[in-house]
Design an enzyme around this catalytic site. Structure first.
Site, PDB file in Angstrom:
ATOM      1  N   LYS A 247      24.523 -32.111  32.883  1.00 58.30           N
ATOM      2  CA  LYS A 247      23.179 -32.087  33.482  1.00 58.30           C
ATOM      3  C   LYS A 247      22.474 -30.753  33.290  1.00 58.30           C
ATOM      4  O   LYS A 247      21.283 -30.712  33.008  1.00 58.30           O
ATOM      5  CB  LYS A 247      23.247 -32.365  34.988  1.00 58.30           C
ATOM      6  CG  LYS A 247      23.666 -33.736  35.404  1.00 58.30           C
ATOM      7  CD  LYS A 247      23.505 -33.912  36.900  1.00 58.30           C
ATOM      8  CE  LYS A 247      24.212 -32.849  37.711  1.00 58.30           C
ATOM      9  NZ  LYS A 247      25.671 -32.839  37.521  1.00 58.30           N
TER      10      LYS A 247
ATOM     11  N   VAL B 215      28.940 -33.804  33.495  1.00 53.73           N
ATOM     12  CA  VAL B 215      28.467 -34.651  32.389  1.00 53.73           C
ATOM     13  C   VAL B 215      27.520 -33.901  31.457  1.00 53.73           C
ATOM     14  O   VAL B 215      27.222 -34.376  30.364  1.00 53.73           O
ATOM     15  CB  VAL B 215      27.765 -35.933  32.886  1.00 53.73           C
ATOM     16  CG1 VAL B 215      28.708 -36.782  33.699  1.00 53.73           C
ATOM     17  CG2 VAL B 215      26.502 -35.605  33.675  1.00 53.73           C
TER      18      VAL B 215
ATOM     19  N   LEU C 192      27.644 -29.116  21.690  1.00 56.00           N
ATOM     20  CA  LEU C 192      27.333 -28.044  20.746  1.00 56.00           C
ATOM     21  C   LEU C 192      28.325 -26.897  20.908  1.00 56.00           C
ATOM     22  O   LEU C 192      28.505 -26.371  22.008  1.00 56.00           O
ATOM     23  CB  LEU C 192      25.912 -27.523  20.984  1.00 56.00           C
ATOM     24  CG  LEU C 192      24.785 -28.554  20.858  1.00 56.00           C
ATOM     25  CD1 LEU C 192      23.468 -27.946  21.313  1.00 56.00           C
ATOM     26  CD2 LEU C 192      24.684 -29.064  19.429  1.00 56.00           C
TER      27      LEU C 192
ATOM     28  N   LYS D 103      16.940 -25.786  41.261  1.00 58.56           N
ATOM     29  CA  LYS D 103      18.131 -26.436  41.807  1.00 58.56           C
ATOM     30  C   LYS D 103      18.137 -26.120  43.299  1.00 58.56           C
ATOM     31  O   LYS D 103      18.359 -24.963  43.687  1.00 58.56           O
ATOM     32  CB  LYS D 103      19.409 -25.921  41.145  1.00 58.56           C
ATOM     33  CG  LYS D 103      20.649 -26.613  41.685  1.00 58.56           C
ATOM     34  CD  LYS D 103      21.786 -26.607  40.693  1.00 58.56           C
ATOM     35  CE  LYS D 103      22.907 -27.519  41.171  1.00 58.56           C
ATOM     36  NZ  LYS D 103      23.936 -27.723  40.145  1.00 58.56           N
TER      37      LYS D 103
ATOM     38  N   PRO E  53      24.356 -34.171  21.449  1.00 59.46           N
ATOM     39  CA  PRO E  53      25.758 -33.946  21.099  1.00 59.46           C
ATOM     40  C   PRO E  53      26.290 -32.677  21.761  1.00 59.46           C
ATOM     41  O   PRO E  53      25.521 -31.778  22.126  1.00 59.46           O
ATOM     42  CB  PRO E  53      25.707 -33.790  19.576  1.00 59.46           C
ATOM     43  CG  PRO E  53      24.343 -33.243  19.296  1.00 59.46           C
ATOM     44  CD  PRO E  53      23.449 -33.873  20.329  1.00 59.46           C
TER      45      PRO E  53
END
Length: 211
Positions: A16, A14, A187, A33, A185
C-alpha cells in the site's frame, strides 16, 4: 469536486505504501496517514517522501504517532494513548489532491469499538483496494470487496502488486465486479525513479482523476 482517494489493502504488507507513493507522485497529490504505528524504522510518510519525491509540505502530519509496530488499538494501549476516532476528520489539502493511506486491511481496529472500515464508511470517499497477486489473494480480495460493498463504500478499482498472474487478477475482477486499475511489479532496487517510471507504465492517471 472530490479530490481525495483512500488507499487500503487486503492485508498488511501488500504494498500500500509503495503504491501510495507512486500514486501521489503521479497525481502531484499530498499524502496523509492518520495513524502511524511504529516509529523505530522508516515510517510511512518518510517512505512516501523518498519514493514519491514529495516535499515536506505535501505530507499532512499524522494525528497519532505510536511507538509500537502493532495494530493501532494495541499500539495505543501500550503507549498509553487514547485514540479519539471523532478527531479523524478529513484535512484540507488546498488545491492538491490527497492520497489517504489506511493501516493494514479494512478490519484493522483503531480502538476496541472502531475499525478502519468504520472511518472509511463515515468519510464516503472512493477507495483503491491494493491486493497481492499470489496464492490466497482471491479469497482476501473478495472478502474485502464484499465488506466495502456492505458499507456502500465506493470502490474505485483494484490495484495488484506483484508478479503477473492474469488468471487470478481476472477472477478477482470478474467475480468481484470491480475495475482492474493495473498491476505494479515488485521493483529491486526500489527507488524514486524506478517507481515513478513503473507506475506510469502500469496505471492510467485519468482512472484516479474522475472521482
Amino acid at each position: 469536486m472530490n479530490k481525495r482517494i483512500v488507499v487500503t489493502g487486503t492485508d498488511t504488507g501488500v504494498g500500500k505504501t509503495v503504491f501510495s507513493a507512486g500514486l501521489a507522485g503521479l497525481l502531484g497529490a499530498n499524502y496523509w496517514k492518520p495513524v502511524q504505528a511504529g516509529l523505530e524504522q522508516e515510517i510511512d510518510s518518510e517512505c512516501i517522501r523518498r519514493l514519491g519525491g514529495l516535499s515536506s509540505d505535501r505530507i499532512v502530519p499524522e494525528l497519532y504517532r505510536l511507538r509500537t509496530p502493532a495494530s493501532p488499538h494495541h499500539s495505543a494501549e501500550i503507549d498509553g494513548v487514547r485514540i479519539d476516532t471523532e478527531t479523524l476528520g478529513l484535512p484540507d489539502s488546498g488545491e492538491r489532491r490527497l492520497v489517504i493511506e489506511g493501516a493494514g486491511g479494512l478490519m484493522v481496529p483503531l480502538t476496541a469499538r472502531t475499525l478502519y472500515i468504520d472511518i472509511f464508511e463515515r468519510w464516503q470517499l472512493p477507495v483503491v483496494l491494493c491486493a497481492r497477486t499470489g496464492l490466497g489473494t482471491i479469497n482476501h480480495s473478495l472478502l474485502s470487496i464484499e465488506a466495502l460493498r456492505k458499507r456502500q463504500i465506493r470502490i474505485l478499482g483494484i490495484a495488484f502488486i506483484g508478479e503477473r498472474n492474469a488468471e487470478t487478477e481476472s477472477a478477482v475482477c470478474e467475480i468481484g465486479r470491480v475495475r482492474w486499475l493495473g498491476r505494479l511489479p515488485w521493483l529491486v532496487p526500489l527507488t524514486n525513479d524506478r517507481l515513478q517510471a513503473a507506475f506510469k507504465d502500469s496505471f492510467v492517471s485519468s482512472d484516479f482523476l474522475n472521482l
